[in-house]
Scaffold this motif. Structure first.
Motif, PDB file in Angstrom:
ATOM      1  N   MET A   1       0.844  -1.188   0.000  1.00 54.83           N
ATOM      2  CA  MET A   1       0.000   0.000   0.000  1.00 54.83           C
ATOM      3  C   MET A   1       0.882   1.241   0.000  1.00 54.83           C
ATOM      4  N   ALA A   2       0.515   2.204  -0.850  1.00 55.07           N
ATOM      5  CA  ALA A   2       1.266   3.453  -0.917  1.00 55.07           C
ATOM      6  C   ALA A   2       0.317   4.576  -1.278  1.00 55.07           C
ATOM      7  N   SER A   3       0.697   5.773  -0.864  1.00 51.36           N
ATOM      8  CA  SER A   3      -0.134   6.937  -1.164  1.00 51.36           C
ATOM      9  C   SER A   3       0.763   8.111  -1.498  1.00 51.36           C
ATOM     10  N   ILE A   4       0.186   9.055  -2.239  1.00 49.43           N
ATOM     11  CA  ILE A   4       0.912  10.257  -2.636  1.00 49.43           C
ATOM     12  C   ILE A   4       0.165  11.470  -2.111  1.00 49.43           C
ATOM     13  N   GLN A   5       0.893  12.361  -1.466  1.00 51.59           N
ATOM     14  CA  GLN A   5       0.304  13.590  -0.944  1.00 51.59           C
ATOM     15  C   GLN A   5       1.123  14.775  -1.459  1.00 51.59           C
ATOM     16  N   THR A   6       0.448  15.916  -1.519  1.00 55.98           N
ATOM     17  CA  THR A   6       1.141  17.127  -1.945  1.00 55.98           C
ATOM     18  C   THR A   6       1.372  18.029  -0.737  1.00 55.98           C
ATOM     19  N   TYR A   7       2.398  18.861  -0.848  1.00 56.74           N
ATOM     20  CA  TYR A   7       2.658  19.876   0.169  1.00 56.74           C
ATOM     21  C   TYR A   7       3.362  21.043  -0.517  1.00 56.74           C
ATOM     22  N   LYS A   8       3.309  22.192   0.130  1.00 58.42           N
ATOM     23  CA  LYS A   8       3.864  23.400  -0.469  1.00 58.42           C
ATOM     24  C   LYS A   8       5.213  23.740   0.165  1.00 58.42           C
ATOM     25  N   THR A   9       6.108  24.252  -0.692  1.00 56.22           N
ATOM     26  CA  THR A   9       7.404  24.748  -0.234  1.00 56.22           C
ATOM     27  C   THR A   9       7.622  26.114  -0.860  1.00 56.22           C
ATOM     28  N   THR A  10       8.674  26.784  -0.470  1.00 57.40           N
ATOM     29  CA  THR A  10       8.984  28.094  -1.056  1.00 57.40           C
ATOM     30  C   THR A  10       9.325  27.974  -2.538  1.00 57.40           C
ATOM     31  N   GLN A  11       9.717  26.753  -2.955  1.00 57.73           N
ATOM     32  CA  GLN A  11      10.042  26.552  -4.377  1.00 57.73           C
ATOM     33  C   GLN A  11       8.837  26.053  -5.184  1.00 57.73           C
ATOM     34  N   GLY A  12       7.700  25.856  -4.494  1.00 49.46           N
ATOM     35  CA  GLY A  12       6.527  25.386  -5.210  1.00 49.46           C
ATOM     36  C   GLY A  12       5.990  24.091  -4.645  1.00 49.46           C
ATOM     37  N   LYS A  13       5.057  23.481  -5.363  1.00 48.50           N
ATOM     38  CA  LYS A  13       4.405  22.259  -4.890  1.00 48.50           C
ATOM     39  C   LYS A  13       5.372  21.088  -5.005  1.00 48.50           C
ATOM     40  N   ARG A  14       5.329  20.209  -3.985  1.00 48.46           N
ATOM     41  CA  ARG A  14       6.130  18.988  -3.977  1.00 48.46           C
ATOM     42  C   ARG A  14       5.240  17.808  -3.586  1.00 48.46           C
ATOM     43  N   TYR A  15       5.745  16.594  -3.813  1.00 51.59           N
ATOM     44  CA  TYR A  15       4.973  15.386  -3.554  1.00 51.59           C
ATOM     45  C   TYR A  15       5.671  14.526  -2.499  1.00 51.59           C
ATOM     46  N   LEU A  16       4.829  13.983  -1.636  1.00 49.85           N
ATOM     47  CA  LEU A  16       5.296  13.100  -0.569  1.00 49.85           C
ATOM     48  C   LEU A  16       4.705  11.711  -0.790  1.00 49.85           C
ATOM     49  N   VAL A  17       5.577  10.687  -0.713  1.00 45.99           N
ATOM     50  CA  VAL A  17       5.131   9.293  -0.863  1.00 45.99           C
ATOM     51  C   VAL A  17       5.186   8.608   0.499  1.00 45.99           C
ATOM     52  N   ARG A  18       4.100   7.968   0.860  1.00 42.52           N
ATOM     53  CA  ARG A  18       4.070   7.112   2.054  1.00 42.52           C
ATOM     54  C   ARG A  18       3.849   5.676   1.578  1.00 42.52           C
ATOM     55  N   TYR A  19       4.622   4.761   2.149  1.00 40.58           N
ATOM     56  CA  TYR A  19       4.512   3.368   1.709  1.00 40.58           C
ATOM     57  C   TYR A  19       4.768   2.424   2.886  1.00 40.58           C
ATOM     58  N   LYS A  20       4.356   1.179   2.698  1.00 42.04           N
ATOM     59  CA  LYS A  20       4.508   0.170   3.736  1.00 42.04           C
ATOM     60  C   LYS A  20       5.740  -0.681   3.439  1.00 42.04           C
ATOM     61  N   LYS A  21       6.600  -0.850   4.461  1.00 48.10           N
ATOM     62  CA  LYS A  21       7.827  -1.632   4.316  1.00 48.10           C
ATOM     63  C   LYS A  21       7.532  -3.114   4.535  1.00 48.10           C
ATOM     64  N   PRO A  22       8.498  -3.971   4.134  1.00 46.06           N
ATOM     65  CA  PRO A  22       8.288  -5.419   4.313  1.00 46.06           C
ATOM     66  C   PRO A  22       8.061  -5.828   5.765  1.00 46.06           C
ATOM     67  N   ASP A  23       8.623  -5.090   6.731  1.00 38.90           N
ATOM     68  CA  ASP A  23       8.461  -5.463   8.142  1.00 38.90           C
ATOM     69  C   ASP A  23       7.163  -4.932   8.741  1.00 38.90           C
ATOM     70  N   GLY A  24       6.333  -4.272   7.932  1.00 39.86           N
ATOM     71  CA  GLY A  24       5.051  -3.764   8.403  1.00 39.86           C
ATOM     72  C   GLY A  24       5.080  -2.317   8.838  1.00 39.86           C
TER      73      GLY A  24
END
Length: 367
Positions: A1-24
């Motif tokens: 399972m993984a998800s993508i979120q956006t967030y703002k920085t002084t240089q503009g919009k950026r993307y954050l990835v959250r994911y599940k590792k093999p150990d849970g």
């Protein structure tokens, strides 16, 4: 399972990835400029997890110093003190100051290549090769521990070692050196057995067989720092070494009045220390020999080992016998080490081929 979120920085919009590792547990990675980049990262993580090749970015943050300590402990468990000491020195002087605080995941091929070039400008090839080898071995541990995907420093070109010119004494020169020496019996023994200094000074009375003219080599006494360490021979294998009959009387005299466990050379209780290369008794004997013989060059105690090989080969000993005498791991090693001593064999091969051709071809009709 993984998800993508956006967030703002002084240089503009950026993307954050959250994911599940093999150990849970959950991991995240930020800083992607486009959603496509984030999606490609998710895909690469999924493939790595499926192939059981996933590497946790946190594991790559371990510093070289931590793995370096583990590596040195491993070497201490399997190496003799004399072999471990130069590794510890290279780590302390050359590797640790530059790399200890660097995370293994941050090491780059180009940085290590620049370091090797810098070392090569002021240090000899042996030092450079040893120092590079330590860093490369530590990063091999990181690969095995699944901290990094591959070793980034393998494949760097290293300086070539220039072999030192070997000195071979003649029988007459050995005799001259012995007569000028404080320990003539020791000089003769080194020059006619090919044993290493530590092997000779580690011999005990019980190791000598005067009837068969053999010594049994099973100890090696090496000075490491200011302490003599006694262990097995260099190859860890005991061996029997012959000595010529003209040494019997000298060896018998060296054994006189000593117990079986006493050391053969010296006072019987303390190991003889390798003489200082500049002002020791051996160097003094060499200088006196050079003054009497213009053809006599500078030699070290280890050159007497080379001399023994040369004298044995010139006397007709085959390479297998020389290998056993010197304690080399294989006859190939003896041939590689003393290839220059077998040059005359090339002439013998050519002559033998000519004789074989003449014998095999029918005689020419001279009528």
């Amino acid at each position: 399972m993984a998800s993508i979120q956006t967030y703002k920085t002084t240089q503009g919009k950026r993307y954050l990835v959250r994911y599940k590792k093999p150990d849970g547990s959950h991991g995240n990675k930020r800083g992607f400029r486009t959603k496509r980049d984030a999606e490609e990262f998710i895909a690469s993580v999924s493939v790595a997890i499926t192939a059981n090749q996933y590497i946790d970015p946190r594991d790559a943050k371990v510093q070289v110093a931590e793995l370096g300590r583990v590596w040195l402990e491993d070497q201490a468990a399997v190496l003799k003190p004399s072999s471990l000491r130069p590794l510890e020195s290279a780590w302390r002087v050359h590797v640790s100051p530059r790399w200890s605080r660097i995370a293994v995941g941050d090491i780059r091929y180009s940085d290590v290549r620049a370091w090797v070039t810098e070392l090569s400008a002021t240090k000899g090839a042996s030092t450079v090769i040893r120092s590079y080898g330590i860093l490369a071995a530590i990063l091999d541990i990181a690969v095995r521990d699944r901290r990094i995907q591959e070793n980034p420093v393998r494949g760097i070109r290293l300086p070539k070692k220039t072999p030192k010119r070997r000195v071979y004494l003649s029988h007459r020169q050995v005799d001259l050196l012995a007569k000028e020496s404080r320990f003539p019996d020791l000089v003769y023994f080194l020059a006619y057995t090919g044993m290493r200094w530590g092997e000779v000074t580690g011999l005990r009375v019980r190791d000598v067989d005067l009837i068969r003219r053999r010594v049994f080599v099973q100890e090696n006494a090496v000075l490491v720092g200011s302490v003599i360490h006694v262990g097995t021979p260099k190859t860890h294998a005991a061996r029997s070494v012959p000595f010529p009959d003209f040494l019997v009387a000298q060896i018998d005299l060296a054994m006189a009045g000593k117990r079986q466990e006493s050391l053969l050379f010296g006072d019987g209780s303390g190991h003889l220390i390798r003489p200082n290369s500049q002002d020791g008794w051996f160097a003094a004997a060499v200088r006196r020999a050079m003054a009497k013989d213009p053809t006599f060059g500078r030699v070290t105690p280890h050159d007497l080992r080379h001399t023994a090989a040369s004298l044995a080969i010139s006397a007709g000993a085959n390479v297998k016998a020389v290998q056993r005498m010197l304690g080399h791991a294989s006859a190939a090693m003896t041939l590689d080490t003393y290839a220059d001593l077998f040059d005359d064999d090339l002439d013998s091969v050519a002559a033998a081929l000519s004789r074989a051709r003449i014998a095999d071809l029918p005689p020419r009709n001279l009528s």
